[in-house]
Design a protein around this motif. Sequence first.
Motif, PDB file in Angstrom:
ATOM      1  N   ARG A   1      -7.653   2.366  -1.076  1.00 34.15           N
ATOM      2  CA  ARG A   1      -8.346   2.761   0.157  1.00 34.15           C
ATOM      3  C   ARG A   1      -7.819   1.859   1.259  1.00 34.15           C
ATOM      4  O   ARG A   1      -7.703   0.643   1.070  1.00 34.15           O
ATOM      5  N   VAL A   2      -7.531   2.457   2.407  1.00 36.00           N
ATOM      6  CA  VAL A   2      -6.859   1.704   3.466  1.00 36.00           C
ATOM      7  C   VAL A   2      -7.742   1.646   4.712  1.00 36.00           C
ATOM      8  O   VAL A   2      -8.353   2.645   5.088  1.00 36.00           O
ATOM      9  N   ARG A   3      -7.782   0.465   5.312  1.00 31.19           N
ATOM     10  CA  ARG A   3      -8.528   0.341   6.567  1.00 31.19           C
ATOM     11  C   ARG A   3      -7.653  -0.317   7.626  1.00 31.19           C
ATOM     12  O   ARG A   3      -6.711  -1.057   7.305  1.00 31.19           O
ATOM     13  N   ALA A   4      -7.993  -0.017   8.867  1.00 34.01           N
ATOM     14  CA  ALA A   4      -7.270  -0.619   9.990  1.00 34.01           C
ATOM     15  C   ALA A   4      -7.645  -2.098  10.077  1.00 34.01           C
ATOM     16  O   ALA A   4      -8.760  -2.484   9.741  1.00 34.01           O
ATOM     17  N   VAL A   5      -6.700  -2.929  10.509  1.00 36.61           N
ATOM     18  CA  VAL A   5      -6.988  -4.344  10.749  1.00 36.61           C
ATOM     19  C   VAL A   5      -6.594  -4.661  12.187  1.00 36.61           C
ATOM     20  O   VAL A   5      -5.841  -3.909  12.815  1.00 36.61           O
ATOM     21  N   SER A   6      -7.106  -5.781  12.694  1.00 34.84           N
ATOM     22  CA  SER A   6      -6.761  -6.136  14.073  1.00 34.84           C
ATOM     23  C   SER A   6      -5.289  -6.516  14.133  1.00 34.84           C
ATOM     24  O   SER A   6      -4.764  -7.111  13.192  1.00 34.84           O
ATOM     25  N   PRO A   7      -4.652  -6.181  15.250  1.00 37.37           N
ATOM     26  CA  PRO A   7      -3.238  -6.534  15.394  1.00 37.37           C
ATOM     27  C   PRO A   7      -3.053  -8.044  15.269  1.00 37.37           C
ATOM     28  O   PRO A   7      -3.921  -8.804  15.682  1.00 37.37           O
ATOM     29  N   SER A   8      -1.935  -8.430  14.631  1.00 38.75           N
ATOM     30  CA  SER A   8      -1.648  -9.861  14.528  1.00 38.75           C
ATOM     31  C   SER A   8      -0.163 -10.058  14.797  1.00 38.75           C
ATOM     32  O   SER A   8       0.657  -9.219  14.425  1.00 38.75           O
ATOM     33  N   GLN A   9       0.185 -11.153  15.454  1.00 40.66           N
ATOM     34  CA  GLN A   9       1.595 -11.417  15.742  1.00 40.66           C
ATOM     35  C   GLN A   9       2.284 -12.125  14.583  1.00 40.66           C
ATOM     36  O   GLN A   9       3.479 -12.377  14.623  1.00 40.66           O
ATOM     37  N   THR A  10       1.512 -12.426  13.523  1.00 35.91           N
ATOM     38  CA  THR A  10       2.107 -13.133  12.386  1.00 35.91           C
ATOM     39  C   THR A  10       3.272 -12.333  11.826  1.00 35.91           C
ATOM     40  O   THR A  10       3.149 -11.135  11.563  1.00 35.91           O
ATOM     41  N   LEU A  11       4.379 -13.028  11.652  1.00 36.08           N
ATOM     42  CA  LEU A  11       5.590 -12.383  11.157  1.00 36.08           C
ATOM     43  C   LEU A  11       5.392 -11.970   9.697  1.00 36.08           C
ATOM     44  O   LEU A  11       5.012 -12.774   8.866  1.00 36.08           O
ATOM     45  N   GLY A  12       5.655 -10.693   9.408  1.00 31.32           N
ATOM     46  CA  GLY A  12       5.548 -10.242   8.022  1.00 31.32           C
ATOM     47  C   GLY A  12       5.290  -8.749   7.932  1.00 31.32           C
ATOM     48  O   GLY A  12       4.938  -8.096   8.913  1.00 31.32           O
ATOM     49  N   PHE A  13       5.503  -8.252   6.744  1.00 31.87           N
ATOM     50  CA  PHE A  13       5.370  -6.827   6.456  1.00 31.87           C
ATOM     51  C   PHE A  13       3.955  -6.340   6.763  1.00 31.87           C
ATOM     52  O   PHE A  13       3.758  -5.254   7.299  1.00 31.87           O
ATOM     53  N   LYS A  14       2.967  -7.164   6.439  1.00 34.63           N
ATOM     54  CA  LYS A  14       1.587  -6.749   6.629  1.00 34.63           C
ATOM     55  C   LYS A  14       1.257  -6.579   8.110  1.00 34.63           C
ATOM     56  O   LYS A  14       0.607  -5.611   8.508  1.00 34.63           O
ATOM     57  N   GLY A  15       1.716  -7.526   8.925  1.00 35.65           N
ATOM     58  CA  GLY A  15       1.490  -7.415  10.356  1.00 35.65           C
ATOM     59  C   GLY A  15       2.209  -6.205  10.928  1.00 35.65           C
ATOM     60  O   GLY A  15       1.690  -5.524  11.816  1.00 35.65           O
TER      61      GLY A  15
END
Length: 446
Positions: free
Chosen positions: A287-301
């Motif tokens: 199950r997928v939910r939206a997350v707040s935008p993050s500038q952290t470098l990475g696939f998840k961001g």
Amino acid sequence: MSVDIRENLFPSDFAWGAATAAYQVEGGWKAHGKGPSIWDTFCHGKGRVFEDQNGDVACNSYELWEEDLRCVNYYNKVINDLLACNITPMVTLYHFDLPQALQDRGGWKWAGIAEVFDGYAAFCFRTFGDRVKLWLTLNEPYVCAKLGHEDGLFAPGVRDPGVSLYLAGHNMLRAHARAWHSYSALFRPEQKGLISLALNSDWAEPQDPSSPQDAAATERYMAFTFGWFASPVFMTGDYPATMRSRIEARSAGQGFPAARLPEFEEGEPRVLGTADFFALNHYTSRRVRAVSPSQTLGFKGDQEAEAEMDPSWPVCGTPWLAVVPYGLRKLLNYIKDACGNPAIYITENGFAQTGPVDLNDSQRSGFYRDTLLEVCKAIHEDGVDVRGYFAWSLLDNFEWADGFSVRFGLFHVDFTHPELTRTMYLSGREYAKIIMGNGFQSTAQS
Ligand code: PNW
């Protein structure tokens, strides 16, 4: 059309199988001049694999296939033995264990690997292609890129968020495409086989079905996992638009001189259409939910999505594997619609056991039955062109970073016994019955 589970449920030429991978079963890590692979190096380091276990011996299939087998003829002998037993081999050219010597030149991050892989593939077509008619170039480029080059959980153990995985994935696609073109031009006319690559995918649904944000996050999740490799090969010839635009914008904001997602260059062998069927490895749903935008470098961001378990889904032996049989039917339909109704082989699907060995693995038997009923519905009610199903795995084996602690076999292997004794699980017998009946006619009560 309704499905009567007492009838033969699968097409008469449906391919039934069980899958293994060299590093996970063979052992023989230094046998007959073999150099180390990246998984040998990875496992011989400390703290990376459950109890620092390794695949040096694994199931010792390298020797136990038949005691008198020797290096040069090992694969020839395996192929000949399979054919003699009326088993059609589908051969994967690369299943995670890159020669360490190539890693030393940069591994999948090295552009030159595409030519090297193509040469290796051509050697295999030339040597085995008279008898092997079904080929997979790469197993799960997503897992190799993400777990091997982003998380560092798999060999080669690179932790380089947001950069290396896209480069590794890109070179895997370039390598795959070259091998497909070589097969098509040089070998297919005579050998008449088919070639693809195995893509893994979860099925994903919004955490909150009424939330447009969760729906959009779910689409992003599918684009970044399934679409990353399926889109270039089966859909558009390029990465999903959402991957491109998001990674480009974020790369610029992060001060990279160019987008972290590479371009398919003019003049390179075409990637679109370089698969003669769709090979799907499927294990679980999210199950997928939206997350707040993050500038952290990475696939998840880049993806801006969080994938979670539904608490109502049972989890089998390994924590990432929620058992959701209907998810496979939904995913098969998704592939049918997204990729132009390709012929599909399910090249891996299975159920993990951990803790005390239970040869009477009725849960796993139930998993295979429930899952195959969903495959049947996909074939008969939804018109998905599923051509075969291969259980992961034939044998309990070296389960990568989980070592021998997670068991997927239809046969138990006693790794404490010097002869690595094999014993069929209940699920092995039940799967055999399903194959013998080409469906559930001999096992179904209802
Ligand atoms: C596949 N995950 O890998 C591989 O192709 C097999 O070699 C492996 O044994 C099998 O699945 C069972 O794990 C995966 O962490 C490894 O999500 C890890 C994941 C998924 C697939």
